[in-house]
Design a protein around this motif. Sequence first.
Motif, PDB file in Angstrom:
ATOM      1  N   GLY A 153      -6.284  15.256  -7.118  1.00 56.95           N
ATOM      2  CA  GLY A 153      -5.738  16.358  -6.335  1.00 56.95           C
ATOM      3  C   GLY A 153      -6.381  16.543  -4.985  1.00 56.95           C
ATOM      4  O   GLY A 153      -5.801  17.190  -4.097  1.00 56.95           O
ATOM      5  N   ASN A 154      -7.581  15.973  -4.796  1.00 60.19           N
ATOM      6  CA  ASN A 154      -8.266  16.062  -3.507  1.00 60.19           C
ATOM      7  C   ASN A 154      -8.146  14.785  -2.677  1.00 60.19           C
ATOM      8  O   ASN A 154      -8.782  14.660  -1.632  1.00 60.19           O
ATOM      9  CB  ASN A 154      -9.752  16.378  -3.725  1.00 60.19           C
ATOM     10  N   GLY A 155      -7.343  13.835  -3.172  1.00 56.64           N
ATOM     11  CA  GLY A 155      -7.100  12.606  -2.422  1.00 56.64           C
ATOM     12  C   GLY A 155      -8.052  11.468  -2.711  1.00 56.64           C
ATOM     13  O   GLY A 155      -7.937  10.402  -2.095  1.00 56.64           O
ATOM     14  N   TRP A 156      -8.990  11.658  -3.650  1.00 57.60           N
ATOM     15  CA  TRP A 156      -9.930  10.579  -3.977  1.00 57.60           C
ATOM     16  C   TRP A 156      -9.215   9.501  -4.780  1.00 57.60           C
ATOM     17  O   TRP A 156      -8.493   9.791  -5.723  1.00 57.60           O
ATOM     18  CB  TRP A 156     -11.126  11.117  -4.760  1.00 57.60           C
ATOM     19  N   THR A 157      -9.444   8.237  -4.395  1.00 54.35           N
ATOM     20  CA  THR A 157      -8.724   7.118  -4.986  1.00 54.35           C
ATOM     21  C   THR A 157      -9.274   6.754  -6.359  1.00 54.35           C
ATOM     22  O   THR A 157     -10.484   6.560  -6.525  1.00 54.35           O
ATOM     23  CB  THR A 157      -8.798   5.886  -4.063  1.00 54.35           C
ATOM     24  N   ALA A 158      -8.366   6.666  -7.336  1.00 55.52           N
ATOM     25  CA  ALA A 158      -8.742   6.216  -8.682  1.00 55.52           C
ATOM     26  C   ALA A 158      -8.442   4.733  -8.860  1.00 55.52           C
ATOM     27  O   ALA A 158      -9.212   4.019  -9.505  1.00 55.52           O
ATOM     28  CB  ALA A 158      -8.007   7.038  -9.737  1.00 55.52           C
ATOM     29  N   ALA A 159      -7.325   4.245  -8.320  1.00 49.97           N
ATOM     30  CA  ALA A 159      -6.955   2.835  -8.450  1.00 49.97           C
ATOM     31  C   ALA A 159      -5.879   2.507  -7.425  1.00 49.97           C
ATOM     32  O   ALA A 159      -5.126   3.384  -6.995  1.00 49.97           O
ATOM     33  CB  ALA A 159      -6.448   2.543  -9.863  1.00 49.97           C
ATOM     34  N   VAL A 160      -5.813   1.214  -7.026  1.00 52.43           N
ATOM     35  CA  VAL A 160      -4.795   0.763  -6.072  1.00 52.43           C
ATOM     36  C   VAL A 160      -4.238  -0.580  -6.528  1.00 52.43           C
ATOM     37  O   VAL A 160      -4.864  -1.296  -7.315  1.00 52.43           O
ATOM     38  CB  VAL A 160      -5.370   0.605  -4.642  1.00 52.43           C
ATOM     39  N   THR A 161      -3.066  -0.913  -5.992  1.00 50.16           N
ATOM     40  CA  THR A 161      -2.507  -2.249  -6.184  1.00 50.16           C
ATOM     41  C   THR A 161      -1.738  -2.633  -4.928  1.00 50.16           C
ATOM     42  O   THR A 161      -1.106  -1.776  -4.288  1.00 50.16           O
ATOM     43  CB  THR A 161      -1.564  -2.306  -7.406  1.00 50.16           C
ATOM     44  N   GLY A 162      -1.858  -3.885  -4.523  1.00 50.51           N
ATOM     45  CA  GLY A 162      -1.111  -4.393  -3.386  1.00 50.51           C
ATOM     46  C   GLY A 162      -1.619  -3.936  -2.034  1.00 50.51           C
ATOM     47  O   GLY A 162      -0.941  -4.141  -1.021  1.00 50.51           O
ATOM     48  N   MET A 163      -2.800  -3.323  -1.979  1.00 49.79           N
ATOM     49  CA  MET A 163      -3.336  -2.820  -0.716  1.00 49.79           C
ATOM     50  C   MET A 163      -4.849  -2.713  -0.813  1.00 49.79           C
ATOM     51  O   MET A 163      -5.413  -2.716  -1.919  1.00 49.79           O
ATOM     52  CB  MET A 163      -2.728  -1.458  -0.376  1.00 49.79           C
ATOM     53  N   ALA A 164      -5.492  -2.618   0.330  1.00 54.03           N
ATOM     54  CA  ALA A 164      -6.951  -2.507   0.332  1.00 54.03           C
ATOM     55  C   ALA A 164      -7.369  -1.146  -0.220  1.00 54.03           C
ATOM     56  O   ALA A 164      -6.736  -0.131   0.072  1.00 54.03           O
ATOM     57  CB  ALA A 164      -7.491  -2.681   1.750  1.00 54.03           C
ATOM     58  N   PRO A 165      -8.412  -1.110  -1.046  1.00 55.58           N
ATOM     59  CA  PRO A 165      -8.868   0.175  -1.592  1.00 55.58           C
ATOM     60  C   PRO A 165      -9.474   1.057  -0.508  1.00 55.58           C
ATOM     61  O   PRO A 165     -10.005   0.566   0.493  1.00 55.58           O
ATOM     62  CB  PRO A 165      -9.924  -0.236  -2.627  1.00 55.58           C
ATOM     63  N   THR A 166      -9.382   2.347  -0.707  1.00 63.38           N
ATOM     64  CA  THR A 166      -9.983   3.310   0.210  1.00 63.38           C
ATOM     65  C   THR A 166     -10.653   4.399  -0.601  1.00 63.38           C
ATOM     66  O   THR A 166     -10.232   4.677  -1.739  1.00 63.38           O
ATOM     67  CB  THR A 166      -8.920   3.916   1.154  1.00 63.38           C
ATOM     68  N   GLY A 167     -11.698   5.002  -0.046  1.00 62.51           N
ATOM     69  CA  GLY A 167     -12.429   6.014  -0.795  1.00 62.51           C
ATOM     70  C   GLY A 167     -11.635   7.278  -1.023  1.00 62.51           C
ATOM     71  O   GLY A 167     -11.604   7.838  -2.110  1.00 62.51           O
ATOM     72  N   ARG A 168     -10.939   7.726   0.034  1.00 59.16           N
ATOM     73  CA  ARG A 168     -10.201   8.981  -0.076  1.00 59.16           C
ATOM     74  C   ARG A 168      -9.076   9.018   0.939  1.00 59.16           C
ATOM     75  O   ARG A 168      -9.224   8.539   2.058  1.00 59.16           O
ATOM     76  CB  ARG A 168     -11.145  10.165   0.159  1.00 59.16           C
ATOM     77  N   LEU A 169      -7.950   9.580   0.524  1.00 58.84           N
ATOM     78  CA  LEU A 169      -6.835   9.849   1.421  1.00 58.84           C
ATOM     79  C   LEU A 169      -6.804  11.343   1.710  1.00 58.84           C
ATOM     80  O   LEU A 169      -6.921  12.158   0.792  1.00 58.84           O
ATOM     81  CB  LEU A 169      -5.506   9.424   0.790  1.00 58.84           C
TER      82      LEU A 169
END
Length: 420
Positions: free
Chosen positions: A239-255
């Motif tokens: 809910g605060n934009g912190w990344t739990a997992a990604v696919t097909g893109m570079a990971p980021t710490g927070r959106l």
Amino acid sequence: MAAMDSVRAARLLKGVRDAALSGHRPPVDPRPVIEESWSRVLRRGVDPDRDVRARLLSLEELEERRRTSPLAEVLPELRRGLVSIADAAQHIMVVADTEGRILWREGAPAVLRMADSHGFELGADWRESMVGTNGVGTPLVARRPVQVFSAEHFVRTHHNWTCAGSPVTDPRDGRLIGVVDVSGPLDTMHPATLALVNSVTRLAEAELRTRHLSTLDRLRTTAVPLLAGIPGRAVVVDGNGWTAAVTGMAPTGRLALPKSFGPGRTWLPSLGSCQVDPLPGGWLLRPDDTDGTTAGASAVVVLDLSSPRHPTVSVSGEAGSWTHELTPRHAELLYLLAVAPAGRTASALAGELFGDAGRAVTVRAELSRVRRYLAGLLDGRPYRFREGTDVRVILPQDPADLLPQSLASTVVRARRGERG
């Protein structure tokens, strides 16, 4: 000896306060954080010789604020670190929300009774604009730990009291969530109290961070198998934009997510247009295949500093519009860049913010976080808004309310109505 030193210090501070209020030159200058506070409360018409109190919260209002306060999660940590020490030192621990309302109060019974006589009780309003310079309201404005000793309190009836308060920030979103204060009679003051309060609040923030990481791990167990079946780009955030997992893109710490966020189609500076779907404890974001990660050369950036407590930045352009609430530090940085179109180096910004050009690494780290939600709009070397970006700044109605926690020389001059 300590008591005699306290008496002498109190007498000296009374002379400093009396001179400052009468417009005369004081025997010694007040500390900058206290001088700034006195200036603010004078402008707001607080009576230095009259103890004014707001209506107490009702029991129902108090319980509702306690229930919804993030500070409730770390109250055991605060109690372990402060209550027993405060009790032994004839002090009390006070926990207040961002509006300066006292939500919890514990410690020596005799001191609690003394606090009652000052109106320092549950549900009371201890904002600086209500009761003057104090260990609850002043740290909330200054956004840093503050000790207020004797006649440093603006209101005369508080001069037999000493307070040490430290603001608490939620590491999940960087927002101020309240203040922790230790207060007591003047003759029980100890110079290490402020350091103790600051240390315990940092432990409380660490506890919030640990709880957040556990929550993010639980979201990740849901996200990983879900993303395995999704073609293309996708990211799962809490809910605060912190990344739990990604696919097909570079990971980021927070959106950085806008204040109003929900299911459906939306636009984010870092992803462009995307589909948003709810998950237990978070969101699934699926960006469009088109490249929409920048707002475009025709973007309009509005830095709204009209509310000292809730600065925001808004971006609008061909790809959409978006608003983000800023931390005090990010608001400060963006203001310094907005008023310097030619840009500023990291060293110059460090000199402004910290009085130490050698802290450029800290500035670069903060600006890297800013660029997460202003993707494509900030250049480096020097740092500045990208050419073609229409940057507008909305200032407070009273210039003295501009970024009240800032000590940057550019901001201080602007608060005084000076140019350049």
